[in-house]
Enzyme design. Structure first.
Site, mmCIF file in Angstrom:
data_model
loop_
_atom_site.group_PDB
_atom_site.id
_atom_site.type_symbol
_atom_site.label_atom_id
_atom_site.label_comp_id
_atom_site.label_asym_id
_atom_site.label_seq_id
_atom_site.Cartn_x
_atom_site.Cartn_y
_atom_site.Cartn_z
ATOM 1 N N MET A 14 0.864 -1.277 0.040
ATOM 2 C CA MET A 14 -0.176 -0.011 0.022
ATOM 3 C C MET A 14 1.052 1.197 -0.094
ATOM 4 S SD MET A 14 -3.155 -0.768 -0.130
ATOM 5 C CE MET A 14 -4.312 -2.187 0.102
ATOM 6 N N CYS A 15 0.380 2.396 -0.604
ATOM 7 C CA CYS A 15 1.059 3.531 -0.755
ATOM 8 C C CYS A 15 0.907 4.356 0.663
ATOM 9 C CB CYS A 15 0.514 4.463 -1.761
ATOM 10 S SG CYS A 15 0.394 3.332 -3.347
ATOM 11 N N ARG A 16 1.677 5.253 0.717
ATOM 12 C CA ARG A 16 1.518 6.592 1.578
ATOM 13 C C ARG A 16 1.476 8.034 1.045
ATOM 14 N NH1 ARG A 16 -0.066 4.094 6.177
ATOM 15 N NH2 ARG A 16 -1.202 3.288 4.368
#
Length: 281
Positions: free
Chosen positions: A1-3
Site C-alpha cells: 500500500m502507498c503512503r
C-alpha cells in the site's frame, strides 16, 4: 500500500510534510508503520498549487529516499495547497506515468488502495470514459482510472458525489461480470481551492486516514499515517468524506449508493488552536 500526505492552509514549504517531520513522507517511504508493506519505493510524486489554476507536478520512479532533487524542491517550494505521495505498486509497472499524483486541468488526485480483479474490470471501466478523458490516460493503474471515472461522473460539479458514483459503478460492474467486489479507496484530491479526501472500502478494510491542524491560521494536514507522535492526529473513520476549505474541516458519512450520504456525523472539537474546523473523535 502507498503512503501520502496533503495540506491546505497558509503557505508552507513542502518540506514540512515531505522531509522535516520525525515520520515524514520520505521516512514512510522506507519505514511505514501502519501499512501492509513497510517499504514504499516504487516512485513518488508531488503536486502543488501556486499562482496558476493548474498544479505543478514532479514525479519520478526512484525511491523517495534516494532522490536529492526531491529534498531540494521540498525545501524551496512554498504552497497553500499540495499533495505528496510515495508508491508501493499493487498493479502497473514502475514507470513515471504510474506515479501519483495524477492531474487533469486544475485537478490533482492521489490514491492508496486497490480494485480487486482489476485486469477483468479494466476494459469496461475504460469504455465508460468520453474521448477527452480516455485520451488523458497515460498510465496503467487502477488509481488513475478511478480518477478519470470521477471526472467523467462530474468531479467539477460535485466532487464527493462524483467519487461515490465512480466507486459505485465499479462495484456494480464487478457484480454484473460475476467478479469479486473489492474496492479499497483512501484518496485525496483537489481543484486548487478545496482539499477533499475519502476513506472507503467495500469490505470495511479501508487504508488508514488521519487529520490534524498544521501551520498558522487554521491549516490542516491529511495523511495516511501521522507525521509525528503528537496527539493532535485524529483518525478518520472508514466510510467518511473530508472537505478542507476556507471554513476549516467538514467530515461527513460516505457511501456508494446513488448519492453520498449528506448528513453530518457527530463531531468533536480538534485540539486548541485548530481553527474553525472539527473532526470525528
Amino acid at each position: 500500500m502507498c503512503r501520502w500526505a496533503a495540506y491546505r492552509g497558509e503557505p508552507l514549504y513542502l518540506e514540512e510534510l515531505v522531509t522535516s517531520p520525525a515520520h515524514s513522507l520520505i521516512e514512510q517511504s522506507h519505514c511505514a508503520t501502519r501499512a501492509k508493506t513497510a517499504t514504499n519505493g516504487d516512485g513518488f510524486g508531488i503536486a502543488w498549487y501556486g499562482d496558476r489554476p493548474e498544479p505543478g507536478r514532479y514525479r519520478d520512479i526512484l525511491p523517495a529516499w534516494s532522490d536529492c532533487n526531491l529534498r531540494s524542491i521540498a525545501r524551496q517550494i512554498r504552497s497553500p495547497l499540495f499533495l505528496a505521495h510515495v508508491r508501493a505498486a499493487t498493479g502497473g509497472g514502475t514507470r513515471r506515468d504510474n506515479c501519483h499524483p495524477f492531474v487533469f486541468g486544475r485537478w490533482s488526485f492521489m490514491h492508496n488502495g486497490q480494485v480487486g480483479d482489476f485486469e477483468h474490470l479494466r476494459r469496461p471501466m475504460e469504455n465508460m470514459l468520453d474521448d477527452e478523458f480516455y485520451a488523458a490516460r497515460t498510465g496503467t493503474t487502477d488509481s488513475e482510472l478511478l480518477f478519470l471515472l470521477a471526472l467523467q461522473f462530474g468531479l467539477d460539479r460535485d466532487p464527493v458525489g462524483a467519487c461515490a458514483e465512480a466507486l459505485g459503478f465499479v462495484e456494480r460492474l464487478a457484480v454484473h461480470l460475476g467478479r469479486p467486489v473489492l474496492v479499497r479507496f483512501t484518496a485525496a484530491f483537489s481543484n486548487g481551492h478545496d482539499l477533499y479526501a475519502v476513506r472507503y472500502a467495500s469490505d470495511r478494510k479501508a487504508p488508514t486516514l488521519y487529520a490534524a491542524p498544521m501551520g498558522p491560521d487554521g491549516g490542516y494536514c491529511l495523511v495516511s499515517e501521522p507525521l509525528n507522535d503528537d496527539n493532535a492526529w485524529a483518525e478518520i473513520p472508514d466510510g467518511s468524506a473530508v472537505i478542507v476549505g476556507e471554513n476549516g474541516v467538514d467530515v461527513r458519512l460516505f457511501g456508494t449508493a446513488d448519492a453520498p450520504i449528506r448528513e453530518h456525523v457527530p463531531l468533536t472539537s480538534l485540539p486548541a488552536g485548530a481553527g474553525k474546523g472539527a473532526l470525528l473523535a
